[in-house]
Design a protein around this motif. Structure first.
Motif, PDB file in Angstrom:
ATOM      1  N   VAL A 234      -1.683  -4.010  19.439  1.00 25.75           N
ATOM      2  CA  VAL A 234      -1.190  -3.356  18.228  1.00 25.75           C
ATOM      3  C   VAL A 234      -1.757  -4.145  17.056  1.00 25.75           C
ATOM      4  O   VAL A 234      -1.694  -5.377  17.047  1.00 25.75           O
ATOM      5  CB  VAL A 234       0.348  -3.357  18.175  1.00 25.75           C
ATOM      6  CG1 VAL A 234       0.845  -2.822  16.844  1.00 25.75           C
ATOM      7  CG2 VAL A 234       0.913  -2.556  19.327  1.00 25.75           C
ATOM      8  N   THR A 235      -2.334  -3.442  16.089  1.00 19.78           N
ATOM      9  CA  THR A 235      -2.840  -4.114  14.897  1.00 19.78           C
ATOM     10  C   THR A 235      -2.132  -3.567  13.668  1.00 19.78           C
ATOM     11  O   THR A 235      -1.752  -2.398  13.619  1.00 19.78           O
ATOM     12  CB  THR A 235      -4.363  -3.934  14.725  1.00 19.78           C
ATOM     13  OG1 THR A 235      -4.657  -2.551  14.586  1.00 19.78           O
ATOM     14  CG2 THR A 235      -5.118  -4.511  15.901  1.00 19.78           C
ATOM     15  N   LEU A 236      -1.954  -4.433  12.697  1.00 17.86           N
ATOM     16  CA  LEU A 236      -1.301  -4.087  11.442  1.00 17.86           C
ATOM     17  C   LEU A 236      -2.247  -4.487  10.321  1.00 17.86           C
ATOM     18  O   LEU A 236      -2.646  -5.640  10.225  1.00 17.86           O
ATOM     19  CB  LEU A 236       0.017  -4.840  11.320  1.00 17.86           C
ATOM     20  CG  LEU A 236       0.830  -4.623  10.070  1.00 17.86           C
ATOM     21  CD1 LEU A 236       1.398  -3.220  10.049  1.00 17.86           C
ATOM     22  CD2 LEU A 236       1.953  -5.631  10.008  1.00 17.86           C
ATOM     23  N   THR A 237      -2.610  -3.510   9.483  1.00 19.62           N
ATOM     24  CA  THR A 237      -3.530  -3.755   8.378  1.00 19.62           C
ATOM     25  C   THR A 237      -2.853  -3.375   7.071  1.00 19.62           C
ATOM     26  O   THR A 237      -2.391  -2.241   6.920  1.00 19.62           O
ATOM     27  CB  THR A 237      -4.818  -2.911   8.548  1.00 19.62           C
ATOM     28  OG1 THR A 237      -5.388  -3.193   9.823  1.00 19.62           O
ATOM     29  CG2 THR A 237      -5.811  -3.219   7.449  1.00 19.62           C
ATOM     30  N   ALA A 238      -2.780  -4.323   6.146  1.00 19.76           N
ATOM     31  CA  ALA A 238      -2.206  -4.057   4.829  1.00 19.76           C
ATOM     32  C   ALA A 238      -3.303  -3.516   3.922  1.00 19.76           C
ATOM     33  O   ALA A 238      -4.287  -4.197   3.659  1.00 19.76           O
ATOM     34  CB  ALA A 238      -1.619  -5.339   4.246  1.00 19.76           C
ATOM     35  N   CYS A 239      -3.141  -2.283   3.478  1.00 18.50           N
ATOM     36  CA  CYS A 239      -4.107  -1.677   2.563  1.00 18.50           C
ATOM     37  C   CYS A 239      -3.773  -2.115   1.135  1.00 18.50           C
ATOM     38  O   CYS A 239      -2.617  -2.034   0.720  1.00 18.50           O
ATOM     39  CB  CYS A 239      -4.041  -0.156   2.639  1.00 18.50           C
ATOM     40  SG  CYS A 239      -4.546   0.488   4.234  1.00 18.50           S
ATOM     41  N   PRO A 240      -4.767  -2.578   0.383  1.00 18.19           N
ATOM     42  CA  PRO A 240      -4.504  -2.968  -1.001  1.00 18.19           C
ATOM     43  C   PRO A 240      -3.893  -1.804  -1.780  1.00 18.19           C
ATOM     44  O   PRO A 240      -4.416  -0.691  -1.738  1.00 18.19           O
ATOM     45  CB  PRO A 240      -5.883  -3.336  -1.546  1.00 18.19           C
ATOM     46  CG  PRO A 240      -6.717  -3.612  -0.342  1.00 18.19           C
ATOM     47  CD  PRO A 240      -6.163  -2.737   0.748  1.00 18.19           C
ATOM     48  N   ASP A 241      -2.783  -2.051  -2.440  1.00 17.69           N
ATOM     49  CA  ASP A 241      -2.095  -1.042  -3.252  1.00 17.69           C
ATOM     50  C   ASP A 241      -1.702   0.197  -2.461  1.00 17.69           C
ATOM     51  O   ASP A 241      -1.584   1.289  -3.019  1.00 17.69           O
ATOM     52  CB  ASP A 241      -2.947  -0.642  -4.469  1.00 17.69           C
ATOM     53  CG  ASP A 241      -3.282  -1.830  -5.340  1.00 17.69           C
ATOM     54  OD1 ASP A 241      -2.502  -2.803  -5.364  1.00 17.69           O
ATOM     55  OD2 ASP A 241      -4.333  -1.799  -5.998  1.00 17.69           O
ATOM     56  N   GLY A 242      -1.498   0.036  -1.162  1.00 22.05           N
ATOM     57  CA  GLY A 242      -1.158   1.176  -0.322  1.00 22.05           C
ATOM     58  C   GLY A 242      -0.305   0.797   0.862  1.00 22.05           C
ATOM     59  O   GLY A 242       0.386  -0.222   0.852  1.00 22.05           O
ATOM     60  N   PRO A 243      -0.352   1.609   1.907  1.00 22.34           N
ATOM     61  CA  PRO A 243       0.539   1.442   3.054  1.00 22.34           C
ATOM     62  C   PRO A 243       0.092   0.339   4.011  1.00 22.34           C
ATOM     63  O   PRO A 243      -0.978  -0.258   3.852  1.00 22.34           O
ATOM     64  CB  PRO A 243       0.455   2.801   3.746  1.00 22.34           C
ATOM     65  CG  PRO A 243      -0.940   3.247   3.466  1.00 22.34           C
ATOM     66  CD  PRO A 243      -1.222   2.783   2.054  1.00 22.34           C
ATOM     67  N   LEU A 244       0.927   0.124   5.014  1.00 22.97           N
ATOM     68  CA  LEU A 244       0.558  -0.698   6.162  1.00 22.97           C
ATOM     69  C   LEU A 244       0.075   0.265   7.238  1.00 22.97           C
ATOM     70  O   LEU A 244       0.770   1.241   7.559  1.00 22.97           O
ATOM     71  CB  LEU A 244       1.768  -1.476   6.690  1.00 22.97           C
ATOM     72  CG  LEU A 244       2.383  -2.490   5.749  1.00 22.97           C
ATOM     73  CD1 LEU A 244       3.666  -3.054   6.352  1.00 22.97           C
ATOM     74  CD2 LEU A 244       1.407  -3.608   5.457  1.00 22.97           C
ATOM     75  N   ILE A 245      -1.108   0.020   7.774  1.00 22.87           N
ATOM     76  CA  ILE A 245      -1.661   0.865   8.833  1.00 22.87           C
ATOM     77  C   ILE A 245      -1.378   0.171  10.168  1.00 22.87           C
ATOM     78  O   ILE A 245      -1.756  -0.983  10.353  1.00 22.87           O
ATOM     79  CB  ILE A 245      -3.179   1.079   8.660  1.00 22.87           C
ATOM     80  CG1 ILE A 245      -3.503   1.664   7.286  1.00 22.87           C
ATOM     81  CG2 ILE A 245      -3.732   1.955   9.793  1.00 22.87           C
ATOM     82  CD1 ILE A 245      -2.915   3.020   7.022  1.00 22.87           C
ATOM     83  N   VAL A 246      -0.694   0.894  11.061  1.00 20.21           N
ATOM     84  CA  VAL A 246      -0.370   0.362  12.380  1.00 20.21           C
ATOM     85  C   VAL A 246      -1.158   1.165  13.405  1.00 20.21           C
ATOM     86  O   VAL A 246      -1.040   2.389  13.472  1.00 20.21           O
ATOM     87  CB  VAL A 246       1.142   0.463  12.674  1.00 20.21           C
ATOM     88  CG1 VAL A 246       1.457  -0.140  14.037  1.00 20.21           C
ATOM     89  CG2 VAL A 246       1.949  -0.205  11.581  1.00 20.21           C
ATOM     90  N   ARG A 247      -1.975   0.441  14.187  1.00 17.05           N
ATOM     91  CA  ARG A 247      -2.769   1.090  15.234  1.00 17.05           C
ATOM     92  C   ARG A 247      -2.336   0.530  16.581  1.00 17.05           C
ATOM     93  O   ARG A 247      -2.155  -0.675  16.718  1.00 17.05           O
ATOM     94  CB  ARG A 247      -4.255   0.811  15.021  1.00 17.05           C
ATOM     95  CG  ARG A 247      -4.834   1.492  13.813  1.00 17.05           C
ATOM     96  CD  ARG A 247      -6.341   1.186  13.678  1.00 17.05           C
ATOM     97  NE  ARG A 247      -6.899   1.888  12.557  1.00 17.05           N
ATOM     98  CZ  ARG A 247      -6.943   1.421  11.308  1.00 17.05           C
ATOM     99  NH1 ARG A 247      -6.439   0.233  11.030  1.00 17.05           N
ATOM    100  NH2 ARG A 247      -7.482   2.132  10.338  1.00 17.05           N
TER     101      ARG A 247
END
Length: 83
Positions: free
Chosen positions: A7-20
């Motif tokens: 599972v990966t979690l990516t914080a988008c600048p000025d946006g959501p957290l993307i969970v894959r």
């Protein structure tokens, strides 16, 4: 995608957290939340109409993430100056 994929979690600048990946999301009572797909965007601005999922409202509200040095403890505290 397999259940043993990471599972990966990516914080988008000025946006959501993307969970894959095969993440499990729980509500405040510990009950699983049905997720629409294996990759989801989690709201960080608090204004989404479909929380916990992002609906893009952060663009309309002007939500921004802190772009400060994580080692600077004063950057995360609100200002106490009076005008």
């Amino acid at each position: 995608m397999r259940d043993d994929d990471p599972v990966t979690l990516t914080a988008c600048p000025d946006g959501p957290l993307i969970v894959r990946g095969p993440a499990t999301f729980l509500d405040e009572d510990g009950e699983p939340i049905d997720q629409p797909r294996r990759t989801v965007a989690l709201c960080r601005c608090g204004a989404s109409a479909i929380k916990p999922w992002c609906d893009g409202t952060h663009k309309l509200t002007g939500f921004t993430t802190d772009h400060h040095d994580p080692g600077d403890a004063t950057a995360s505290r609100p200002s106490t100056a009076r005008q």
